[in-house]
Motif scaffolding. Structure first.
Motif, PDB file in Angstrom:
ATOM      1  N   CYS A 149     -48.580 -21.986  -7.736  1.00  0.00           N
ATOM      2  CA  CYS A 149     -49.176 -20.383  -8.695  1.00  0.00           C
ATOM      3  C   CYS A 149     -50.319 -20.303  -8.063  1.00  0.00           C
ATOM      4  N   GLN A 150     -51.381 -21.659  -8.161  1.00  0.00           N
ATOM      5  CA  GLN A 150     -52.725 -21.069  -8.454  1.00  0.00           C
ATOM      6  C   GLN A 150     -53.360 -21.173  -6.320  1.00  0.00           C
ATOM      7  N   ALA A 151     -52.057 -21.719  -6.358  1.00  0.00           N
ATOM      8  CA  ALA A 151     -52.766 -21.528  -4.671  1.00  0.00           C
ATOM      9  C   ALA A 151     -52.859 -20.679  -3.584  1.00  0.00           C
ATOM     10  N   ASP A 152     -54.220 -20.360  -3.244  1.00  0.00           N
ATOM     11  CA  ASP A 152     -54.550 -19.215  -2.558  1.00  0.00           C
ATOM     12  C   ASP A 152     -53.761 -19.051  -1.129  1.00  0.00           C
ATOM     13  N   LEU A 153     -52.780 -19.825  -0.806  1.00  0.00           N
ATOM     14  CA  LEU A 153     -52.260 -19.269   0.329  1.00  0.00           C
ATOM     15  C   LEU A 153     -51.026 -20.745   0.388  1.00  0.00           C
ATOM     16  N   VAL A 154     -49.869 -19.824  -0.187  1.00  0.00           N
ATOM     17  CA  VAL A 154     -48.692 -21.000  -0.100  1.00  0.00           C
ATOM     18  C   VAL A 154     -47.504 -20.459   0.767  1.00  0.00           C
ATOM     19  N   LEU A 155     -46.759 -21.982   1.976  1.00  0.00           N
ATOM     20  CA  LEU A 155     -46.482 -21.120   2.862  1.00  0.00           C
ATOM     21  C   LEU A 155     -44.791 -21.921   3.339  1.00  0.00           C
ATOM     22  N   PRO A 156     -43.816 -21.223   3.817  1.00  0.00           N
ATOM     23  CA  PRO A 156     -43.104 -21.748   3.032  1.00  0.00           C
ATOM     24  C   PRO A 156     -42.569 -22.688   4.419  1.00  0.00           C
ATOM     25  N   ASP A 157     -42.976 -24.328   4.190  1.00  0.00           N
ATOM     26  CA  ASP A 157     -42.398 -25.714   5.531  1.00  0.00           C
ATOM     27  C   ASP A 157     -40.978 -25.608   4.971  1.00  0.00           C
ATOM     28  N   GLY A 158     -40.319 -25.229   6.321  1.00  0.00           N
ATOM     29  CA  GLY A 158     -38.608 -25.955   5.794  1.00  0.00           C
ATOM     30  C   GLY A 158     -37.744 -24.705   5.955  1.00  0.00           C
ATOM     31  N   ALA A 159     -36.195 -24.765   6.374  1.00  0.00           N
ATOM     32  CA  ALA A 159     -35.435 -23.903   6.832  1.00  0.00           C
ATOM     33  C   ALA A 159     -35.266 -23.905   5.683  1.00  0.00           C
ATOM     34  N   GLY A 160     -34.817 -24.865   4.184  1.00  0.00           N
ATOM     35  CA  GLY A 160     -34.232 -24.667   3.617  1.00  0.00           C
ATOM     36  C   GLY A 160     -35.286 -22.893   2.553  1.00  0.00           C
ATOM     37  N   VAL A 161     -35.748 -23.333   2.318  1.00  0.00           N
ATOM     38  CA  VAL A 161     -36.900 -22.870   1.428  1.00  0.00           C
ATOM     39  C   VAL A 161     -36.862 -21.147   2.088  1.00  0.00           C
ATOM     40  N   VAL A 162     -36.562 -20.611   3.447  1.00  0.00           N
ATOM     41  CA  VAL A 162     -35.965 -19.135   3.869  1.00  0.00           C
ATOM     42  C   VAL A 162     -35.140 -19.178   3.713  1.00  0.00           C
ATOM     43  N   LEU A 163     -33.653 -20.280   3.802  1.00  0.00           N
ATOM     44  CA  LEU A 163     -32.607 -19.703   3.578  1.00  0.00           C
ATOM     45  C   LEU A 163     -32.489 -19.365   2.009  1.00  0.00           C
ATOM     46  N   GLY A 164     -32.999 -20.178   1.099  1.00  0.00           N
ATOM     47  CA  GLY A 164     -32.740 -20.068  -0.317  1.00  0.00           C
ATOM     48  C   GLY A 164     -33.468 -18.590  -0.760  1.00  0.00           C
ATOM     49  N   ALA A 165     -34.098 -17.978   0.290  1.00  0.00           N
ATOM     50  CA  ALA A 165     -35.272 -16.775   0.223  1.00  0.00           C
ATOM     51  C   ALA A 165     -33.714 -15.490   0.629  1.00  0.00           C
ATOM     52  N   LYS A 166     -33.649 -16.206   1.210  1.00  0.00           N
ATOM     53  CA  LYS A 166     -32.100 -15.070   2.307  1.00  0.00           C
ATOM     54  C   LYS A 166     -31.315 -15.242   0.941  1.00  0.00           C
ATOM     55  N   LEU A 167     -30.604 -16.258   0.439  1.00  0.00           N
ATOM     56  CA  LEU A 167     -29.829 -16.033  -0.115  1.00  0.00           C
ATOM     57  C   LEU A 167     -29.800 -15.247  -1.216  1.00  0.00           C
ATOM     58  N   LEU A 168     -31.386 -15.276  -2.333  1.00  0.00           N
ATOM     59  CA  LEU A 168     -31.246 -14.480  -2.939  1.00  0.00           C
ATOM     60  C   LEU A 168     -31.671 -12.993  -3.077  1.00  0.00           C
ATOM     61  N   GLY A 169     -31.423 -12.966  -1.489  1.00  0.00           N
ATOM     62  CA  GLY A 169     -31.868 -11.405  -0.977  1.00  0.00           C
ATOM     63  C   GLY A 169     -33.285 -10.633  -0.745  1.00  0.00           C
ATOM     64  N   THR A 170     -34.279 -11.564  -1.199  1.00  0.00           N
ATOM     65  CA  THR A 170     -35.567 -11.448  -0.838  1.00  0.00           C
ATOM     66  C   THR A 170     -36.096 -12.490   0.488  1.00  0.00           C
ATOM     67  N   PRO A 171     -35.930 -11.994   1.483  1.00  0.00           N
ATOM     68  CA  PRO A 171     -35.592 -12.807   2.532  1.00  0.00           C
ATOM     69  C   PRO A 171     -37.581 -12.901   2.965  1.00  0.00           C
ATOM     70  N   LEU A 172     -37.956 -14.301   3.730  1.00  0.00           N
ATOM     71  CA  LEU A 172     -39.101 -13.966   4.080  1.00  0.00           C
ATOM     72  C   LEU A 172     -38.937 -14.039   5.310  1.00  0.00           C
ATOM     73  N   LYS A 173     -40.553 -13.112   5.705  1.00  0.00           N
ATOM     74  CA  LYS A 173     -40.696 -13.360   7.425  1.00  0.00           C
ATOM     75  C   LYS A 173     -40.119 -14.962   7.834  1.00  0.00           C
ATOM     76  N   GLN A 174     -40.799 -16.067   7.915  1.00  0.00           N
ATOM     77  CA  GLN A 174     -40.300 -16.948   9.019  1.00  0.00           C
ATOM     78  C   GLN A 174     -40.666 -18.097   8.242  1.00  0.00           C
ATOM     79  N   LYS A 175     -40.384 -19.646   8.374  1.00  0.00           N
ATOM     80  CA  LYS A 175     -40.413 -20.375   7.689  1.00  0.00           C
ATOM     81  C   LYS A 175     -41.902 -20.419   8.877  1.00  0.00           C
ATOM     82  N   VAL A 176     -43.229 -21.572   7.913  1.00  0.00           N
ATOM     83  CA  VAL A 176     -44.320 -21.993   8.221  1.00  0.00           C
ATOM     84  C   VAL A 176     -44.516 -22.794   8.297  1.00  0.00           C
ATOM     85  N   ALA A 177     -44.844 -23.779   9.141  1.00  0.00           N
ATOM     86  CA  ALA A 177     -44.152 -25.164   9.008  1.00  0.00           C
ATOM     87  C   ALA A 177     -46.027 -25.427   8.384  1.00  0.00           C
TER      88      ALA A 177
END
Ligand code: UDP
Length: 239
Positions: free
Chosen positions: A56-84
């Motif tokens: 939470c306290q990091a200055d930048l939190v990047l979604p590394d992985g398809a699982g996080v992107v899929l999770g965000a989509k399933l929760l109805g709040t999609p992320l723009k893309q995976k940023v490995a």
């Protein structure tokens, strides 16, 4: 804007936006730290409030992985893309190759950071790598002193999760760096010790399967991915 995936906030950015943010953070007075959680780490953070707080306290939190992107989509709040994370690290090098900005590589078994530096210098001859150190140290003091001696603009912290996140958080005020990023096994990747999945597998979101086939001992860790998706689906069903 940040989007929460199972109470872990992610910056909703494209790769280009992540790089722009990274470069802006580098100019700040105090050191910034970047984390790149995948679904396994989110699952771990669901069971560790201290890890969740570090993210939470990091200055930048990047979604590394398809699982996080899929999770965000399933929760109805999609992320723009995976940023490995590994791609973020290399793209940062591409952007900074012809500037005076310096990189320091920390992590991996002895010799790995040096091998990564040598391979990257072949690819980006003008890149300035001011130091390397392996990630198997007992005492953190000399490691911090060696890094501070070089004042790198970018510090890649590749100690695996959650060790690298804890290291960056613990030393966020005493490290004299512009920006630091926790990038897991990226130095092994840059050194050529661990190959990334073929492009078609990355495109089909099957990089996890490639890693599992190459390193079956990861199975225990990787079981967190279906557990994570199970919890996401449960939360979705509960509304
Ligand atoms: N590592 C390290 N110090 C440690 C433990 C691990 O430098 O005390 C390194 C390890 O050699 C490897 C990386 O951290 O290069 C972790 O790689 P892994 O693929 O497990 O990380 P992931 O990207 O999955 O987080």
């Amino acid at each position: 804007m940040r989007i929460e995936v199972m109470d872990v906030p992610f910056d909703n950015v494209t790769m280009e936006e992540a790089l722009d943010a990274g470069l802006r953070l580098m100019e700040r007075e105090t050191p910034a730290y970047v984390v790149t959680p995948n679904a396994e780490i989110v699952y771990e953070a669901m069971h560790s409030e201290s890890l969740r707080q570090i993210i939470c306290q990091a200055d930048l939190v990047l979604p590394d992985g398809a699982g996080v992107v899929l999770g965000a989509k399933l929760l109805g709040t999609p992320l723009k893309q995976k940023v490995a994370g590994i791609e973020f690290g290399e793209n940062l090098m591409k952007r900074l190759e012809h500037t005076d900005k310096t990189f320091y590589f920390l992590g991996g078994k002895p010799g790995v950071a040096e091998a990564a530096a040598a391979k990257l210098k072949e690819r980006y001859p003008a890149l300035k790598i001011c130091g390397t150190a392996d990630g198997y140290f007992q005492d953190e003091g000399p490691v911090i002193a060696a890094i501070n001696d070089k004042h790198p603009d970018v510090l890649l912290v590749c100690l695996g999760a959650p060790k690298q996140e804890e290291f960056m958080f613990r030393h966020r005020t005493d490290l004299q760096v512009g920006i630091m990023a926790g990038l897991g096994g990226s130095l092994d990747g840059f050194a050529g010790n661990v190959k990334r999945a073929p492009r078609w597998m990355i495109r089909c979101n099957l990089e996890w399967l490639y890693r599992l086939l190459k390193e079956p001992k990861r199975l225990g860790r990787m079981m967190r991915l279906p557990k994570f998706l199970g919890r996401v689906i449960l939360r979705r069903l509960k509304g």
